[in-house]
Design an enzyme around this catalytic site. Structure first.
Site, PDB file in Angstrom:
ATOM      1  N   ILE A   6       7.107  -1.779 -14.419  1.00  0.00           N
ATOM      2  CA  ILE A   6       6.338  -2.060 -13.207  1.00  0.00           C
ATOM      3  C   ILE A   6       6.719  -3.418 -12.652  1.00  0.00           C
ATOM      4  O   ILE A   6       6.644  -4.426 -13.354  1.00  0.00           O
ATOM      5  CB  ILE A   6       4.820  -2.030 -13.494  1.00  0.00           C
ATOM      6  CG1 ILE A   6       4.418  -0.724 -14.192  1.00  0.00           C
ATOM      7  CG2 ILE A   6       4.031  -2.197 -12.200  1.00  0.00           C
ATOM      8  CD1 ILE A   6       2.950  -0.676 -14.593  1.00  0.00           C
ATOM      9  N   ASN A  87       5.931  -1.826  -7.392  1.00  0.00           N
ATOM     10  CA  ASN A  87       4.643  -2.313  -6.925  1.00  0.00           C
ATOM     11  C   ASN A  87       4.744  -3.641  -6.181  1.00  0.00           C
ATOM     12  O   ASN A  87       3.966  -3.905  -5.269  1.00  0.00           O
ATOM     13  CB  ASN A  87       3.685  -2.462  -8.111  1.00  0.00           C
ATOM     14  CG  ASN A  87       2.461  -3.269  -7.751  1.00  0.00           C
ATOM     15  OD1 ASN A  87       1.556  -2.793  -7.066  1.00  0.00           O
ATOM     16  ND2 ASN A  87       2.428  -4.532  -8.195  1.00  0.00           N
ATOM     17  N   TYR A 156       6.424  -5.468   7.655  1.00  0.00           N
ATOM     18  CA  TYR A 156       5.691  -4.744   6.615  1.00  0.00           C
ATOM     19  C   TYR A 156       5.710  -3.235   6.848  1.00  0.00           C
ATOM     20  O   TYR A 156       6.001  -2.450   5.942  1.00  0.00           O
ATOM     21  CB  TYR A 156       4.251  -5.262   6.566  1.00  0.00           C
ATOM     22  CG  TYR A 156       3.462  -4.776   5.377  1.00  0.00           C
ATOM     23  CD1 TYR A 156       3.740  -5.240   4.107  1.00  0.00           C
ATOM     24  CD2 TYR A 156       2.418  -3.856   5.529  1.00  0.00           C
ATOM     25  CE1 TYR A 156       3.011  -4.806   3.003  1.00  0.00           C
ATOM     26  CE2 TYR A 156       1.688  -3.420   4.448  1.00  0.00           C
ATOM     27  CZ  TYR A 156       1.981  -3.899   3.184  1.00  0.00           C
ATOM     28  OH  TYR A 156       1.259  -3.459   2.093  1.00  0.00           O
ATOM     29  N   LYS A 160       7.605  -0.479   4.367  1.00  0.00           N
ATOM     30  CA  LYS A 160       6.852   0.592   3.716  1.00  0.00           C
ATOM     31  C   LYS A 160       7.322   1.969   4.197  1.00  0.00           C
ATOM     32  O   LYS A 160       7.409   2.917   3.403  1.00  0.00           O
ATOM     33  CB  LYS A 160       5.351   0.412   3.957  1.00  0.00           C
ATOM     34  CG  LYS A 160       4.764  -0.810   3.256  1.00  0.00           C
ATOM     35  CD  LYS A 160       4.987  -0.772   1.749  1.00  0.00           C
ATOM     36  CE  LYS A 160       4.290  -1.915   1.038  1.00  0.00           C
ATOM     37  NZ  LYS A 160       4.495  -1.877  -0.429  1.00  0.00           N
ATOM     38  N   THR A 193      -7.308  -7.425  -2.636  1.00  0.00           N
ATOM     39  CA  THR A 193      -6.474  -8.371  -3.357  1.00  0.00           C
ATOM     40  C   THR A 193      -6.325  -9.653  -2.525  1.00  0.00           C
ATOM     41  O   THR A 193      -6.873  -9.770  -1.427  1.00  0.00           O
ATOM     42  CB  THR A 193      -5.077  -7.776  -3.602  1.00  0.00           C
ATOM     43  OG1 THR A 193      -4.472  -7.525  -2.321  1.00  0.00           O
ATOM     44  CG2 THR A 193      -5.176  -6.467  -4.380  1.00  0.00           C
TER      45      THR A 193
END
Length: 255
Positions: A6, A87, A156, A160, A193
Site C-alpha cells: 500500500i 492510495n 486532481y 483520478k 482527512t
C-alpha cells in the site's frame, strides 16, 4: 496469507486501511516518504507491517525501489493473494489552471498518476513468479472527482480520471486468463482527512465548491478514515472484485 502493498500509509485512509488489514492477519508493506511509527508499534514484531522508504514524487526512482523490493522479497512466493493498492495522493495545486505553479502541477501528476502507472508495470512484470493461488491484484484509490469535473481541480480530476482509465486499459491487456493480474479502481467516498480540512479552508474563488464540503462536515456526512477503511477492506476480502471494475464505496453494503 494475504499480502497488501500500500502506498501512502503514513496517515489518513492509507494508515487506517493498513492498520485494519494487519489486524485481520494480513501482511502489509507500506511505501512512504514519511515513516509511520504508530503502525509499526501496533503491529509489533510479528512482521504484519513493515515499510519501505519511497518518494512517489520521483516516480522513476520510486519504481526502481519498488521493483527491487518485489525481486528481493522471496516470501511473496508463499502468499495466497497479493494486492498492490495505489492510495498515496496529493491535492495541490488548487485553483484556476492558469494560476497554478508548473512545478506543482508536474509533481501532482507524478504522485497521483505517473507513479501508479510505473508501479503497476513493475508489479505485472514480477507477478509471473508468484503462484498466489487466490490472485494478484492492483487496486487504485480513485475519486468521484475522476468522474465529475470540479472548477479548481483540473490536476486532481485529471489524475483520478487517469487512474480509472489506466485500470480499464491494463485490465483489457491482462484479460481473465490463468495468472492474469486483476485491476480495479474504487472511489472511497468523502473521507474526513487532512485533505478535507484543506478543501474546507480554501478560498471559494480558488475552489467554488468549497462550501459543499463544509456542509458535508457540518451535517456529519463524511466517512471517518476507519469507516472508509472498513468498507474497503471488506470489499477487498470479499472476492467480489472483477477485472476492470470501477467501483464507488458508497455503493457497497456496510461491513
Amino acid at each position: 496469507m494475504g499480502v497488501y502493498l500500500i502506498t501512502g500509509t503514513s496517515r489518513g485512509l492509507g494508515e487506517a486501511l493498513a492498520a485494519r488489514l494487519a489486524a485481520k492477519g494480513h501482511r502489509v508493506t507500506g511505501f512512504n516518504r514519511t515513516p509511520n511509527p504508530r503502525l509499526r508499534e501496533a503491529a509489533g514484531d510479528d512482521g504484519r507491517y513493515n515499510e519501505i522508504a519511497c518518494d512517489l514524487s520521483e516516480p522513476v526512482a520510486a519504481a526502481a525501489v519498488f521493483e527491487a523490493f518485489l525481486q528481493e522479497a522471496a516470501w511473496l512466493r508463499e502468499a495466497d493473494e497479493i494486492t498492490l493498492v495505489h492510495n498515496a495522493g496529493v491535492l495541490d495545486p488548487m485553483g484556476p489552471a492558469e494560476e497554478a505553479d508548473p512545478a506543482a502541477q508536474q509533481t501532482h501528476l507524478q504522485v497521483n498518476l505517473t507513479a501508479p502507472l510505473l508501479l503497476t508495470s513493475a508489479f505485472i512484470r514480477a507477478a509471473g513468479a508468484w503462484p498466489a493461488p487466490r490472485g494478484k491484484r492492483v487496486v487504485s484509490i480513485s475519486s468521484g472527482a475522476g468522474r465529475k469535473p470540479y472548477a479548481g481541480w483540473s490536476a486532481y480530476c485529471s489524475a483520478k480520471a487517469g487512474l480509472d482509465m489506466m485500470t480499464r486499459c491494463i485490465a483489457l491487456e491482462q484479460g481473465d486468463g490463468p495468472g492474469s493480474v486483476k485491476l480495479a479502481s474504487i472511489a472511497p467516498g468523502v473521507v474526513d482527512t487532512g485533505m478535507q480540512e484543506t478543501i474546507r479552508g480554501t478560498d471559494p474563488r480558488r475552489f467554488p465548491d468549497a462550501g459543499r464540503f463544509v456542509k458535508l462536515k457540518e451535517t456529519g456526512s463524511l466517512y471517518t478514515p476507519e469507516e472508509a477503511a472498513a468498507r474497503l477492506a471488506a470489499w477487498l476480502e470479499s472476492g467480489a472484485m472483477k477485472q476492470g471494475d470501477i467501483v464507488d464505496v458508497r455503493e457497497l453494503a456496510a461491513p
